[in-house]
Design an enzyme around this catalytic site. Structure first.
Site, PDB file in Angstrom:
ATOM      1  N   ARG A 245       0.853  -1.178   0.000  1.00 24.66           N
ATOM      2  CA  ARG A 245       0.000   0.000   0.000  1.00 24.66           C
ATOM      3  C   ARG A 245       0.890   1.229   0.000  1.00 24.66           C
ATOM      4  O   ARG A 245       1.873   1.294   0.741  1.00 24.66           O
ATOM      5  CB  ARG A 245      -0.912   0.036   1.241  1.00 24.66           C
ATOM      6  CG  ARG A 245      -2.064  -0.943   1.186  1.00 24.66           C
ATOM      7  CD  ARG A 245      -3.140  -0.491   0.210  1.00 24.66           C
ATOM      8  NE  ARG A 245      -4.324  -1.324   0.257  1.00 24.66           N
ATOM      9  CZ  ARG A 245      -4.503  -2.427  -0.454  1.00 24.66           C
ATOM     10  NH1 ARG A 245      -3.543  -2.847  -1.259  1.00 24.66           N
ATOM     11  NH2 ARG A 245      -5.635  -3.106  -0.356  1.00 24.66           N
TER      12      ARG A 245
ATOM     13  N   HIS B  39       0.089   0.093 -10.283  1.00 25.12           N
ATOM     14  CA  HIS B  39      -0.708  -0.828  -9.455  1.00 25.12           C
ATOM     15  C   HIS B  39      -1.157  -2.051 -10.270  1.00 25.12           C
ATOM     16  O   HIS B  39      -2.352  -2.343 -10.381  1.00 25.12           O
ATOM     17  CB  HIS B  39      -1.916  -0.108  -8.863  1.00 25.12           C
ATOM     18  CG  HIS B  39      -2.428  -0.753  -7.614  1.00 25.12           C
ATOM     19  ND1 HIS B  39      -3.017  -0.060  -6.596  1.00 25.12           N
ATOM     20  CD2 HIS B  39      -2.447  -2.054  -7.207  1.00 25.12           C
ATOM     21  CE1 HIS B  39      -3.380  -0.885  -5.623  1.00 25.12           C
ATOM     22  NE2 HIS B  39      -3.048  -2.103  -5.980  1.00 25.12           N
TER      23      HIS B  39
ATOM     24  N   GLU C 241      -3.597   7.321  -4.829  1.00 25.65           N
ATOM     25  CA  GLU C 241      -3.696   6.907  -6.233  1.00 25.65           C
ATOM     26  C   GLU C 241      -4.981   7.444  -6.854  1.00 25.65           C
ATOM     27  O   GLU C 241      -6.024   7.460  -6.197  1.00 25.65           O
ATOM     28  CB  GLU C 241      -3.691   5.369  -6.330  1.00 25.65           C
ATOM     29  CG  GLU C 241      -2.392   4.731  -5.929  1.00 25.65           C
ATOM     30  CD  GLU C 241      -2.450   3.207  -6.039  1.00 25.65           C
ATOM     31  OE1 GLU C 241      -3.416   2.676  -6.644  1.00 25.65           O
ATOM     32  OE2 GLU C 241      -1.537   2.541  -5.530  1.00 25.65           O
TER      33      GLU C 241
END
Length: 331
Positions: free
Chosen positions: A250, A297, A279
């Site tokens: 994360r 990601h 994000e």
């Protein structure tokens, strides 16, 4: 935290109304349309909570991902909701206590994405250690003048210590791959693993101890409010000078300003990042650095894995409808 009561979910056997917040793979979406009265966020944009509630107000099942925030106010605005199915292992975007209090089951997708995430972790590690961004840019720009003895010297892996922060399923899959590159595996967890799971990896009872021993730090810990900013300037300074940091977990576990400063000063040689705080609004400082390898990601982004994640949610919802407890139920 899992409720033993499944009687509230019998209605899920009757082609329940469902809302899909993000687009899934074609195969999984086809399966969802067969099983649910499905409404879809066709343009795949990230929905703020208020808009998600507006669109899904009558849904009995809500399909989300890590990009959707489901806190108590949003859950309260979905009075028909019986189940939330998140296409993720992490669940820090969902208020589990509020869901349980409202009698809403929450399902996630553990196990099936470990290998895909571990593959990307090694891609990040290799590109950070061997200056992948700079090499690619040099060739593409036409500036490469040919081989030279001191060109783009990077960090070799043989005998180096890989410190894995978070030795869960993904962390162990990374460790398995890392051993093939000659890396010594160390780890920090809340507790020591059984020997059959540790596979000879060295345990550190504290994160600080792991950092001090690591040439490469692999962040694979689960997202949790208590871990936000845990890798701050003080902790990054504990790493060996010239170390490499990789984050597959994360983004908010790492203090962006501190990491950028460490990369600029040479305290850290390089970083490989697949996840970011806030994000998709990536800190602009990363874009200015050649010693950071960035991916958007994509840890679980294989067709096989995303299909498997979708089917795990479908199977879990069908178990609820049959009065059984799904293995992937969180609450």
């Amino acid at each position: 935290m899992i409720s033993e009561n499944t009687s509230d979910f019998k209605s899920l056997a009757e082609r329940p109304r469902a809302y899909l917040c993000r687009r899934f793979t074609p195969a999984v979406e086809a399966a969802l349309r067969e099983r649910f009265d499905l409404a879809v966020n066709e343009d795949d944009a990230i929905l703020p909570p208020e808009e998600m509630v507006r669109r899904a107000r009558d849904a009995q099942v809500l399909f989300v991902t890590a990009t959707e925030s489901l806190r108590a106010p949003a859950l309260a605005g979905l009075p028909q909701l019986k189940a939330v199915a998140t296409l993720s292992v992490g669940h820090d975007h969902i208020d589990l206590q509020a869901a349980q209090a409202a009698g809403i089951a929450v399902l996630h997708t553990p196990d099936v994405l470990s290998d895909a995430c571990a593959d990307v972790a090694m891609m990040l590690l290799l590109n950070a250690c061997r200056r992948g961004l700079e090499g690619d840019r040099l060739v593409r720009s036409g500036a490469w003048q040919g081989w030279a003895p001191t060109q783009l010297l990077g960090m070799g892996l043989q005998g180096k210590v890989l410190g894995i922060f978070g030795m869960g399923r993904i962390g162990r899959a990374i460790a398995e791959r890392a051993r093939g590159f000659g890396l010594q595996v160390h780890y920090h967890n809340r507790s020591r693993l059984e020997p059959t799971l540790a596979q000879g990896a060295s345990y550190h009872a504290t994160l600080d101890g792991l950092l001090a021993a690591s040439d490469i730090l692999m962040v694979a810990a689960p997202g949790a409010p208590a871990l936000r900013g845990v890798l701050d300037a003080g902790r990054l300074a504990l790493l060996r000078r010239g170390a490499v940091l990789v984050n597959i977990s994360r983004g908010d576990l790492v203090d962006d300003e501190a990491l950028i400063a460490a990369l600029r000063s040479g305290q850290l040689r390089a970083a490989g990042l697949d996840v970011f705080a806030n994000e998709p609004r990536v800190h602009p400082g990363y874009r200015e650095l050649d010693n950071v390898f960035l991916t958007p990601h994509i840890g679980s982004a294989t067709e096989e894995t995303r299909d498997a994640m979708g089917w795990l949610l479908i199977d879990g919802l069908e178990a609820l409808a049959d009065g059984r407890q799904p293995t992937n139920r969180l609450c």
